[in-house]
Design a protein around this motif. Structure first.
Motif, PDB file in Angstrom:
ATOM      1  N   SER A 110      16.494  37.093  82.538  1.00 21.08           N
ATOM      2  CA  SER A 110      17.515  37.281  83.571  1.00 21.08           C
ATOM      3  C   SER A 110      17.326  38.623  84.257  1.00 21.08           C
ATOM      4  CB  SER A 110      18.919  37.224  82.962  1.00 21.08           C
ATOM      5  OG  SER A 110      19.227  35.924  82.536  1.00 21.08           O
ATOM      6  N   HIS A 135      21.704  38.049  91.270  1.00 19.75           N
ATOM      7  CA  HIS A 135      21.292  37.556  89.947  1.00 19.75           C
ATOM      8  C   HIS A 135      20.368  36.365  90.109  1.00 19.75           C
ATOM      9  CE1 HIS A 135      21.840  34.740  86.446  1.00 19.75           C
ATOM     10  NE2 HIS A 135      21.365  35.818  85.863  1.00 19.75           N
ATOM     11  N   TYR A 195      19.319  41.217  87.041  1.00 25.47           N
ATOM     12  CA  TYR A 195      20.484  41.600  87.833  1.00 25.47           C
ATOM     13  C   TYR A 195      20.096  42.834  88.649  1.00 25.47           C
ATOM     14  CZ  TYR A 195      22.848  38.798  84.264  1.00 25.47           C
ATOM     15  OH  TYR A 195      23.223  37.794  83.405  1.00 25.47           O
TER      16      TYR A 195
END
Length: 448
Positions: A334, A317, A336
């Motif tokens: 973000s 992450h 991931y």
């Protein structure tokens, strides 16, 4: 005293004949006929073995070296890594911590604990977030039990707390906010180590951090703000002492097992392609090291397949700032990644050093979040799964048969990232980055 009939093997090799223990000790015969013993004998062989194994685990008189230290007064340095993803339930956000410590004996130890988390700054509405970092020398007192497989402990210490205002929210638009400061802090708490091996423990910890209130100013008006917080974490404690009696996996008679491990790494990423589409790009966050090295966290599960091959599933992450040409920074992006990897390993120095190369393909899930005040009225769609691949290499240094420290570098490339805003930005683009991490691999079990 009567002798039992010797077996054929006893006759052939001249083994001593066996005697009936019940005749040598009548009370033993009576005890062996008690109802619970008769019921135990009726159980299947596998059930009896399982019960015996469970009993062995609970026997407190077993040697301490099986689970904990070799000697009660062994000095053992350790690294304690922890996270607190469940802490938002009591308003603590993004909690991370790491400690470097040493146990002087089975009860007493000392450590230097670094913890970082965020709290919301609120005045009727959320104005933004406060980043708190504490550096705390701590004393640790443990009470090992159950053959040192479980070790409840207490910690206490005094240090400092650093507070910085960031991530201004909608309620802070147009407000003059000065909320940085430094204060003296103290902590006390309890924890529990559950030893998976002699040098690896799963850890649960809860502690309260008291910090002196700092003076802040909002729109020119001064007030006090208290950064004190309760921190609850789950983590891993790994002991860094070397055991000369622990054979390394690369020695000649140990090359065949399949060895399963858990790993965790922390480090940085460096963007090698930051332009998304015309008018939009990603860049390091405000907390990036040197304004260019973004922070990244990785957890991995894997298996070494003999001497040279291995498989790993890496979950990583990281988070960037999304910037547009017209508005500047509008929020965070973000990412991931889930990456199955093939590792090719080259053990050296009887397995103490293991350089390796790795490659794999997987996917990234990315999303836009934490919209900045300037973009609250803007409709932004930047979420989805995209393909990705990664190549790189690293080196493991084995402290013991079941524990290695590692340094790793990888290049990751992902494409087909979509973005659309209602002010005219639209399209697909690719991202690439260099990743540099350090961490450890803890080998939990093996199968031949």
């Amino acid at each position: 005293m009567h002798s039992l009939v010797p077996t054929r093997r006893a006759r052939e090799v001249g083994a001593p004949t066996q005697t009936d223990p019940s005749e040598a000790n009548p009370s033993l015969f009576l005890h062996s006929q008690t109802p619970w013993v008769r019921r135990f004998r009726k159980l299947g062989a596998r059930t009896r073995i399982a019960l015996a194994a469970a009993g062995a685990f609970l026997v407190p008189e077993a040697p301490a070296a099986e689970a904990g230290r070799d000697e009660p007064n062994d000095v053992r340095p350790y690294l304690h890594w922890r996270v607190g993803e469940f802490s938002p339930y009591w308003d603590v956000l993004d909690l991370r911590g790491i400690s470097l410590g040493v146990e002087f004996n089975e009860r007493w130890g000392a450590e230097l604990a670094l913890d970082a988390w965020q709290l919301q700054l609120i005045q009727s509405r959320v104005l933004g977030e406060q980043q708190i970092i504490t550096l705390m020398p701590q004393v640790k007192f443990a009470i090992p039990t159950w053959n040192e497989r479980i070790a409840p402990y207490a910690v206490a210490g005094v240090g400092g707390a650093w507070v910085q205002f960031n991530d201004r929210a909608a309620g802070g638009i147009g407000r003059r906010i000065d909320a940085d400061g430094i204060s003296i802090a103290g902590t006390a708490g309890l924890g529990l180590d559950l030893f998976l091996a002699r040098n690896i423990a799963l850890n649960l910890e809860g502690k309260y951090v008291w910090a002196d209130s700092i003076g802040i100013r909002i729109d020119g008006v001064g007030r006090d703000w208290d950064p004190s917080s309760f921190l609850a974490t789950i983590g891993v404690r790994v002991y860094l002492d070397r055991h000369s009696t622990d054979a390394l996996i690369a020695q000649a008679n140990l090359l065949t097992p399949v060895r399963f491990y858990f790993g965790t790494q922390g480090g940085t990423t460096f963007l090698t392609d930051s332009e998304w589409v015309s008018g939009a790009e990603i860049e390091p966050k405000l907390n990036a090291i040197g304004d260019i090295f973004n922070l990244q966290y990785t957890v991995s599960l894997g298996a070494d397949l003999g001497e040279h091959f291995g498989l790993e599933l890496a979950l990583a992450h990281t988070e960037y700032t999304l910037r547009t040409a017209t508005m500047g920074s509008i929020g965070e992006y973000s990412s991931y990644s889930v990456m199955p990897l093939l590792r090719l390993r080259f053990p050296r120095a009887e397995g103490r050093w293991v350089p390796y190369v790795m490659a794999g393909a997987g996917f990234c899930y990315s999303e836009f979040n934490d919209t900045k005040p300037i973009a609250t009225a803007l409709d932004i769609d930047a979420e989805g799964m995209t393909p990705a691949f990664s190549v790189g290499g690293g080196v493991d240094y084995f402290l013991a048969r079941n524990l290695s420290l590692n340094a790793e570098g990888r290049w990751r490339y992902s494409w087909d990232h979509k973005i659309r805003t209602d002010d005219g930005i639209s399209g697909k683009g690719d991202h690439s980055e260099l990743q540099f991490t350090i961490g450890f691999r803890a080998y939990l079990w093996e199968s031949r």
